[in-house]
Every structure is written in structure tokens, then in C-alpha cells.
Enzyme design. Structure first.
Site, PDB file in Angstrom:
ATOM      1  N   HIS A 185       0.843  -1.202   0.000  1.00  0.00           N
ATOM      2  CA  HIS A 185       0.000   0.000   0.000  1.00  0.00           C
ATOM      3  C   HIS A 185       0.877   1.252   0.000  1.00  0.00           C
ATOM      4  O   HIS A 185       0.657   2.185  -0.754  1.00  0.00           O
ATOM      5  CB  HIS A 185      -0.869   0.074   1.272  1.00  0.00           C
ATOM      6  CG  HIS A 185      -1.907  -0.990   1.397  1.00  0.00           C
ATOM      7  ND1 HIS A 185      -2.056  -1.749   2.537  1.00  0.00           N
ATOM      8  CD2 HIS A 185      -2.880  -1.402   0.549  1.00  0.00           C
ATOM      9  CE1 HIS A 185      -3.059  -2.582   2.389  1.00  0.00           C
ATOM     10  NE2 HIS A 185      -3.584  -2.405   1.186  1.00  0.00           N
ATOM     11  N   ARG A 207      -1.764  -5.681  -8.816  1.00  0.00           N
ATOM     12  CA  ARG A 207      -0.757  -6.689  -8.507  1.00  0.00           C
ATOM     13  C   ARG A 207      -0.631  -7.729  -9.614  1.00  0.00           C
ATOM     14  O   ARG A 207       0.437  -8.055 -10.061  1.00  0.00           O
ATOM     15  CB  ARG A 207      -1.080  -7.402  -7.191  1.00  0.00           C
ATOM     16  CG  ARG A 207      -0.755  -6.580  -5.988  1.00  0.00           C
ATOM     17  CD  ARG A 207      -1.398  -7.109  -4.763  1.00  0.00           C
ATOM     18  NE  ARG A 207      -2.825  -6.857  -4.794  1.00  0.00           N
ATOM     19  CZ  ARG A 207      -3.617  -6.892  -3.744  1.00  0.00           C
ATOM     20  NH1 ARG A 207      -3.128  -7.232  -2.580  1.00  0.00           N
ATOM     21  NH2 ARG A 207      -4.886  -6.625  -3.856  1.00  0.00           N
TER      22      ARG A 207
HETATM   23  P1  ADP Z   1      -9.618  -3.934  -0.269  1.00  0.00           P
HETATM   24  O1  ADP Z   1     -10.197  -3.962   1.090  1.00  0.00           O
HETATM   25  O2  ADP Z   1     -10.375  -3.065  -1.233  1.00  0.00           O
HETATM   26  O3  ADP Z   1      -9.186  -5.264  -0.810  1.00  0.00           O
HETATM   27  P2  ADP Z   1      -6.946  -3.254   0.527  1.00  0.00           P
HETATM   28  O4  ADP Z   1      -6.925  -2.407   1.747  1.00  0.00           O
HETATM   29  O5  ADP Z   1      -6.491  -4.656   0.669  1.00  0.00           O
HETATM   30  O6  ADP Z   1      -8.332  -3.093  -0.147  1.00  0.00           O
HETATM   31  O7  ADP Z   1      -6.083  -2.557  -0.597  1.00  0.00           O
HETATM   32  C1  ADP Z   1      -6.440  -1.306  -1.104  1.00  0.00           C
HETATM   33  C2  ADP Z   1      -5.808  -1.093  -2.452  1.00  0.00           C
HETATM   34  O8  ADP Z   1      -4.401  -1.028  -2.296  1.00  0.00           O
HETATM   35  C3  ADP Z   1      -6.056  -2.224  -3.430  1.00  0.00           C
HETATM   36  O9  ADP Z   1      -7.223  -2.038  -4.145  1.00  0.00           O
HETATM   37  C4  ADP Z   1      -4.854  -2.109  -4.334  1.00  0.00           C
HETATM   38  O10 ADP Z   1      -5.104  -1.099  -5.286  1.00  0.00           O
HETATM   39  C5  ADP Z   1      -3.784  -1.601  -3.420  1.00  0.00           C
HETATM   40  N1  ADP Z   1      -2.864  -2.667  -2.950  1.00  0.00           N
HETATM   41  C6  ADP Z   1      -3.053  -3.583  -1.980  1.00  0.00           C
HETATM   42  N2  ADP Z   1      -1.976  -4.373  -1.818  1.00  0.00           N
HETATM   43  C7  ADP Z   1      -1.071  -3.923  -2.725  1.00  0.00           C
HETATM   44  C8  ADP Z   1       0.251  -4.322  -3.092  1.00  0.00           C
HETATM   45  N3  ADP Z   1       0.865  -5.344  -2.491  1.00  0.00           N
HETATM   46  N4  ADP Z   1       0.859  -3.636  -4.066  1.00  0.00           N
HETATM   47  C9  ADP Z   1       0.229  -2.615  -4.680  1.00  0.00           C
HETATM   48  N5  ADP Z   1      -1.006  -2.208  -4.412  1.00  0.00           N
HETATM   49  C10 ADP Z   1      -1.648  -2.837  -3.448  1.00  0.00           C
END
Ligand code: ADP
Length: 156
Positions: free
Chosen positions: A13, A86
Site C-alpha cells: 500500500h 498486482r
Molecule cells: P480492499 O479492502 O479493497 O481489498 P486493501 O486495503 O487490501 O483493499 O487494498 C487497497 C488497495 O491497495 C487495493 O485495491 C490495491 O489497489 C492496493 N494494494 C493492496 N496491496 C497492494 C500491493 N501489495 N501492491 C500494490 N497495491 C496494493
């Protein structure tokens, strides 16, 4: 805007948030409240961890939202949602959501490809591995790691 549940925030993130902060004047990280989903951390805890982790960027603000992302965008005059992609498996759902959000309020979605270091990283995997005693210290900020270990201890 970088939306998500951030339960908890990972280095994946933060990579996206940091890169977005170089491209835009201001970045709002918006934590979804969505009380119906079971979370390891309350939205207050998730928000606090994000504030600590994004404090180094001068132009990142952390906020919360409940309901539709596009309503939050409209209320805050935000035109662009930034998401990290990802793998192809993320794309299917993200495409639908981006098209829906554009149709609803004309909000654009920009996709950033994940740093390959973090392409297999997700909050749910971090929680699962930590729950079974695996070392996730390389996947989350140090302060988050401490809280994660504490929560796992409390829950066991
Ligand atoms: P959700 O609850 O919508 O699944 P997350 O909090 O897990 O959301 O993640 C929010 C956003 O952060 C994801 O939609 C993605 O765009 C981005 N994200 C999550 N993990 C990664 C990662 N390892 N690398 C890049 N972007 C990520």
C-alpha cells in the site's frame, strides 16, 4: 484518492501511496468503514497506523469513508482514484469498479503497477501468516508489525 480497508496497511500500500504523492499535489488515503465486514483492526486503529506510516509525506492526508467511494470523491472534489494492480486477477474486478465509478460520477481511475517486491503481498495474507506465527516483519512497517503481534497474542 487511494481507497482501501488497510487491515492493516502493508508496504505494498505504502509503495503506491508514496508514488502517488509524487504525482499529485495532494493524496487522500481513504479508509473504508464498512461495518459489516469482519476486521482484525477497528477503523480507528487502521486510520492511526496509516497516519503514522504516511506522516513522512507532506501531502498525504488520511480520512475515512462509509458508503460509495464516488460520493466521498464528490464531497471532497476528488477527480482521480489511484489503485495498485498486482496481477491479472486484480484487474477483472478493478476494471468493473473503475467503469462503474466513472459511469456514476465521472471519477477517473489510474492504475499503478505494483513494485515487483510486493506483488504477492496482501493484508489478508499478512494476517494469516502472522496468525500462524510466520515472520511478516518484511511486509509491514515496524509499528504495524508490533500491533499485529499484539493482536495475534490477544486473539489466541
Ligand atoms: P480492499 O479492502 O479493497 O481489498 P486493501 O486495503 O487490501 O483493499 O487494498 C487497497 C488497495 O491497495 C487495493 O485495491 C490495491 O489497489 C492496493 N494494494 C493492496 N496491496 C497492494 C500491493 N501489495 N501492491 C500494490 N497495491 C496494493
Amino acid at each position: 484518492m487511494c481507497p482501501g480497508s488497510f487491515d492493516p496497511v502493508t508496504l505494498g500500500h505504502l509503495d503506491i501511496i508514496g508514488r502517488a504523492s509524487l504525482l499529485y499535489d495532494e493524496v487522500v488515503v481513504a479508509v473504508g468503514i464498512n461495518a459489516s465486514k469482519k476486521r482484525m483492526f477497528t477503523f480507528e486503529e487502521r486510520t492511526e497506523m496509516l497516519r503514522e506510516a504516511t506522516g513522512v509525506y507532506g501531502n498525504v492526508r488520511v480520512d475515512t469513508f462509509d458508503g460509495l467511494i464516488v460520493d466521498f470523491c464528490k464531497a471532497n472534489e476528488i477527480q482521480v482514484i489511484v489503485k495498485g494492480l498486482r496481477a491479472i486477477s486484480d484487474f477483472d474486478y478493478e476494471l468493473q469498479m473503475a467503469q462503474m465509478n466513472h459511469g456514476l460520477q465521472g471519477v477517473e481511475t489510474m492504475f499503478m503497477t505494483t513494485n515487483p517486491l510486493y506483488s504477492f503481498l496482501s493484508s489478508s495474507l499478512v494476517k494469516e501468516v502472522a496468525t500462524y506465527g510466520g515472520d511478516v516483519s518484511a511486509s509491514v512497517p515496524e509499528a504495524v508489525h508490533r500491533r499485529l503481534l499484539e493482536r495475534v497474542r490477544e486473539q489466541s
